[in-house]
Design a protein around this motif. Structure first.
Motif, PDB file in Angstrom:
ATOM      1  N   PRO A 182       0.822  -1.217   0.000  1.00 31.55           N
ATOM      2  CA  PRO A 182       0.000   0.000   0.000  1.00 31.55           C
ATOM      3  C   PRO A 182       0.857   1.268   0.000  1.00 31.55           C
ATOM      4  CG  PRO A 182       0.105  -0.913   2.206  1.00 31.55           C
ATOM      5  CD  PRO A 182       0.831  -1.884   1.324  1.00 31.55           C
ATOM      6  N   ALA A 183       0.334   2.314  -0.641  1.00 33.55           N
ATOM      7  CA  ALA A 183       1.029   3.599  -0.629  1.00 33.55           C
ATOM      8  C   ALA A 183       0.963   4.250   0.747  1.00 33.55           C
ATOM      9  CB  ALA A 183       0.422   4.531  -1.680  1.00 33.55           C
ATOM     10  N   LYS A 184      -0.098   3.962   1.491  1.00 39.31           N
ATOM     11  CA  LYS A 184      -0.227   4.449   2.861  1.00 39.31           C
ATOM     12  C   LYS A 184      -0.732   3.299   3.726  1.00 39.31           C
ATOM     13  CE  LYS A 184      -1.188   9.292   1.683  1.00 39.31           C
ATOM     14  NZ  LYS A 184      -2.162  10.404   1.767  1.00 39.31           N
ATOM     15  N   GLY A 185      -0.285   3.269   4.965  1.00 37.13           N
ATOM     16  CA  GLY A 185      -0.731   2.218   5.865  1.00 37.13           C
ATOM     17  C   GLY A 185       0.142   0.985   5.801  1.00 37.13           C
ATOM     18  N   SER A 186      -0.306  -0.064   6.449  1.00 37.98           N
ATOM     19  CA  SER A 186       0.463  -1.298   6.573  1.00 37.98           C
ATOM     20  C   SER A 186      -0.075  -2.370   5.633  1.00 37.98           C
ATOM     21  CB  SER A 186       0.402  -1.816   8.022  1.00 37.98           C
ATOM     22  OG  SER A 186       0.896  -0.850   8.923  1.00 37.98           O
ATOM     23  N   PHE A 187       0.793  -3.305   5.295  1.00 41.93           N
ATOM     24  CA  PHE A 187       0.407  -4.426   4.446  1.00 41.93           C
ATOM     25  C   PHE A 187      -0.659  -5.250   5.177  1.00 41.93           C
ATOM     26  CE2 PHE A 187       0.643  -8.228   1.953  1.00 41.93           C
ATOM     27  CZ  PHE A 187       1.143  -7.852   0.728  1.00 41.93           C
ATOM     28  N   ASN A 188      -1.677  -5.652   4.460  1.00 45.12           N
ATOM     29  CA  ASN A 188      -2.793  -6.410   5.033  1.00 45.12           C
ATOM     30  C   ASN A 188      -2.347  -7.843   5.336  1.00 45.12           C
ATOM     31  OD1 ASN A 188      -5.164  -8.027   5.334  1.00 45.12           O
ATOM     32  ND2 ASN A 188      -6.365  -6.474   4.247  1.00 45.12           N
ATOM     33  N   GLY A 189      -2.237  -8.169   6.614  1.00 45.80           N
ATOM     34  CA  GLY A 189      -1.760  -9.481   7.013  1.00 45.80           C
ATOM     35  C   GLY A 189      -2.698 -10.608   6.631  1.00 45.80           C
ATOM     36  N   THR A 190      -4.003 -10.372   6.694  1.00 47.20           N
ATOM     37  CA  THR A 190      -4.972 -11.396   6.289  1.00 47.20           C
ATOM     38  C   THR A 190      -4.843 -11.702   4.806  1.00 47.20           C
ATOM     39  OG1 THR A 190      -6.507 -10.674   8.019  1.00 47.20           O
ATOM     40  CG2 THR A 190      -7.415 -11.978   6.208  1.00 47.20           C
ATOM     41  N   TYR A 191      -4.702 -10.642   4.011  1.00 44.59           N
ATOM     42  CA  TYR A 191      -4.485 -10.818   2.569  1.00 44.59           C
ATOM     43  C   TYR A 191      -3.210 -11.608   2.306  1.00 44.59           C
ATOM     44  CZ  TYR A 191      -2.659  -9.367  -2.016  1.00 44.59           C
ATOM     45  OH  TYR A 191      -2.086  -9.343  -3.262  1.00 44.59           O
ATOM     46  N   ARG A 192      -2.144 -11.281   3.009  1.00 45.41           N
ATOM     47  CA  ARG A 192      -0.874 -11.997   2.816  1.00 45.41           C
ATOM     48  C   ARG A 192      -1.049 -13.496   3.066  1.00 45.41           C
ATOM     49  NH1 ARG A 192       3.202 -13.773   6.042  1.00 45.41           N
ATOM     50  NH2 ARG A 192       2.125 -12.958   7.879  1.00 45.41           N
ATOM     51  N   SER A 193      -1.735 -13.844   4.139  1.00 44.86           N
ATOM     52  CA  SER A 193      -1.938 -15.255   4.472  1.00 44.86           C
ATOM     53  C   SER A 193      -2.761 -15.968   3.399  1.00 44.86           C
ATOM     54  CB  SER A 193      -2.625 -15.387   5.831  1.00 44.86           C
ATOM     55  OG  SER A 193      -1.832 -14.842   6.861  1.00 44.86           O
ATOM     56  N   LYS A 194      -3.864 -15.343   2.979  1.00 46.32           N
ATOM     57  CA  LYS A 194      -4.717 -15.957   1.962  1.00 46.32           C
ATOM     58  C   LYS A 194      -3.989 -16.083   0.623  1.00 46.32           C
ATOM     59  CE  LYS A 194      -9.229 -14.530   3.812  1.00 46.32           C
ATOM     60  NZ  LYS A 194     -10.455 -13.740   3.542  1.00 46.32           N
ATOM     61  N   LEU A 195      -3.232 -15.044   0.271  1.00 44.53           N
ATOM     62  CA  LEU A 195      -2.485 -15.063  -0.980  1.00 44.53           C
ATOM     63  C   LEU A 195      -1.464 -16.195  -0.995  1.00 44.53           C
ATOM     64  CD1 LEU A 195      -1.553 -13.622  -3.666  1.00 44.53           C
ATOM     65  CD2 LEU A 195       0.077 -12.394  -2.227  1.00 44.53           C
ATOM     66  N   LEU A 196      -0.670 -16.303   0.056  1.00 46.63           N
ATOM     67  CA  LEU A 196       0.367 -17.337   0.094  1.00 46.63           C
ATOM     68  C   LEU A 196      -0.248 -18.727   0.135  1.00 46.63           C
ATOM     69  CD1 LEU A 196       2.932 -15.649   2.511  1.00 46.63           C
ATOM     70  CD2 LEU A 196       3.040 -15.825   0.019  1.00 46.63           C
ATOM     71  N   GLU A 197      -1.359 -18.880   0.822  1.00 46.64           N
ATOM     72  CA  GLU A 197      -2.025 -20.177   0.851  1.00 46.64           C
ATOM     73  C   GLU A 197      -2.513 -20.565  -0.537  1.00 46.64           C
ATOM     74  OE1 GLU A 197      -5.682 -22.466   3.203  1.00 46.64           O
ATOM     75  OE2 GLU A 197      -5.434 -20.291   3.400  1.00 46.64           O
ATOM     76  N   PHE A 198      -3.094 -19.599  -1.245  1.00 48.41           N
ATOM     77  CA  PHE A 198      -3.574 -19.872  -2.602  1.00 48.41           C
ATOM     78  C   PHE A 198      -2.423 -20.231  -3.534  1.00 48.41           C
ATOM     79  CE2 PHE A 198      -4.290 -17.982  -6.868  1.00 48.41           C
ATOM     80  CZ  PHE A 198      -5.217 -18.914  -7.341  1.00 48.41           C
ATOM     81  N   LEU A 199      -1.354 -19.437  -3.511  1.00 49.06           N
ATOM     82  CA  LEU A 199      -0.240 -19.671  -4.426  1.00 49.06           C
ATOM     83  C   LEU A 199       0.503 -20.962  -4.101  1.00 49.06           C
ATOM     84  CD1 LEU A 199       1.194 -16.056  -4.817  1.00 49.06           C
ATOM     85  CD2 LEU A 199      -0.329 -17.307  -6.366  1.00 49.06           C
ATOM     86  N   ALA A 200       0.515 -21.347  -2.818  1.00 49.81           N
ATOM     87  CA  ALA A 200       1.184 -22.594  -2.436  1.00 49.81           C
ATOM     88  C   ALA A 200       0.530 -23.807  -3.075  1.00 49.81           C
ATOM     89  CB  ALA A 200       1.191 -22.740  -0.913  1.00 49.81           C
ATOM     90  N   GLY A 201      -0.734 -23.679  -3.443  1.00 51.49           N
ATOM     91  CA  GLY A 201      -1.437 -24.785  -4.079  1.00 51.49           C
ATOM     92  C   GLY A 201      -1.288 -24.818  -5.587  1.00 51.49           C
ATOM     93  N   GLN A 202      -0.520 -23.880  -6.143  1.00 54.62           N
ATOM     94  CA  GLN A 202      -0.326 -23.801  -7.590  1.00 54.62           C
ATOM     95  C   GLN A 202       1.111 -24.196  -7.933  1.00 54.62           C
ATOM     96  OE1 GLN A 202      -3.189 -22.944  -9.184  1.00 54.62           O
ATOM     97  NE2 GLN A 202      -4.101 -22.587  -7.166  1.00 54.62           N
TER      98      GLN A 202
END
Length: 251
Positions: free
Chosen positions: A42-62
């Motif tokens: 993000p340009a402002k604020g912190s990286f969304n931790g929930t998004y990070r977890s869901k993203l890595l879980e999804f990509l780990a299955g590919q």
């Protein structure tokens, strides 16, 4: 088959509506293809931790999906450059995340793309757009990569087109390939100042007032509004990448 990798740029707000269906459709058609996923912060604020977890879980299955996550906002030019450098193949299909790949019974987008890769040895746009285009590491090095001084989003394609013409004396062609559609989502990071549409005002100002100037005679138009000439020189980006490609096999 022509060996190539795919690079996709994305960010949190486009995960479920765009990135998931795009990668799923790619893997349904080319299960083993290498995909480099460049994830902007993000340009402002912190990286969304929930998004990070869901993203890595999804990509780990590919199979063969490799993400790079940036904790804060980076230039689209940098995402494209770093994605191309990360890819293990010399030719790269670079995609926006807001694309839809259609399934056609007799043939599909990748069948047509791979046929064109055999016919087109150089960079090319797909269906007139930089939402999907093919680049090569050799040409990126020769032209000088996408200009990372364009700190936001926008103008990096027009600048590269101008410098590509300056380097090679030819334009980047557009090849019509069926089976892929540009959704053109307007969802964008709200943390940076917009200029035209959802693109960065900073990038537009840098191109129009610092790097180029419009001219009546000479110059080159490319994707710009008018014929232009460059007045700000380019530094060499990633100066040792050609050394890496020439010598990595000796390691």
């Amino acid at each position: 088959m022509n060996l190539y990798s795919i690079v996709i740029t994305t960010f949190d707000q486009r995960f479920e509506p765009f990135l998931v269906p795009l990668i799923s459709s790619i893997k349904a058609l080319r299960p083993q293809i290498e995909i480099i996923v460049m994830v902007n912060g993000p340009a402002k604020g912190s990286f969304n931790g929930t998004y990070r977890s869901k993203l890595l879980e999804f990509l780990a299955g590919q199979a063969n999906c490799y993400p790079t996550l940036f904790p804060n906002f980076q230039a689209l030019a940098k995402l494209w450059n770093r994605g191309a450098l990360t890819a293990t193949n010399h030719r790269i299909l670079i995609l926006n995340d807001d694309l839809a790949i259609n399934f056609i019974e007799s043939s599909n987008f990748f069948d047509h793309l791979e046929s064109e890769l055999g016919n087109q040895p150089h960079a090319f746009r797909i269906n007139g757009s930089f939402s999907h285009f093919v680049a090569s590491k050799e040409e990126l090095i020769k032209v000088g990569f996408f200009d990372e001084r364009l700190l936001g989003i926008g103008e990096e394609d027009g600048d590269f087109v101008w410098r590509y013409h300056e380097t090679y004396g030819r334009e980047i062609p557009s090849i019509n390939i069926p089976g892929i559609g540009n959704i053109q989502s307007k969802v964008a990071d709200e943390g940076f100042t917009k200029g035209i549409g959802h693109y960065s005002k900073f990038n537009r100002d840098f191109i129009k007032t610092q790097k180029y100037q419009e001219v009546l005679i000479g110059g080159f138009k490319g994707m710009f509004d008018k014929r232009s000439k460059k007045r700000l020189s380019d530094e060499k980006q990633y100066p040792y990448e050609d050394f890496y490609l020439d010598n990595i096999h000796k390691l």
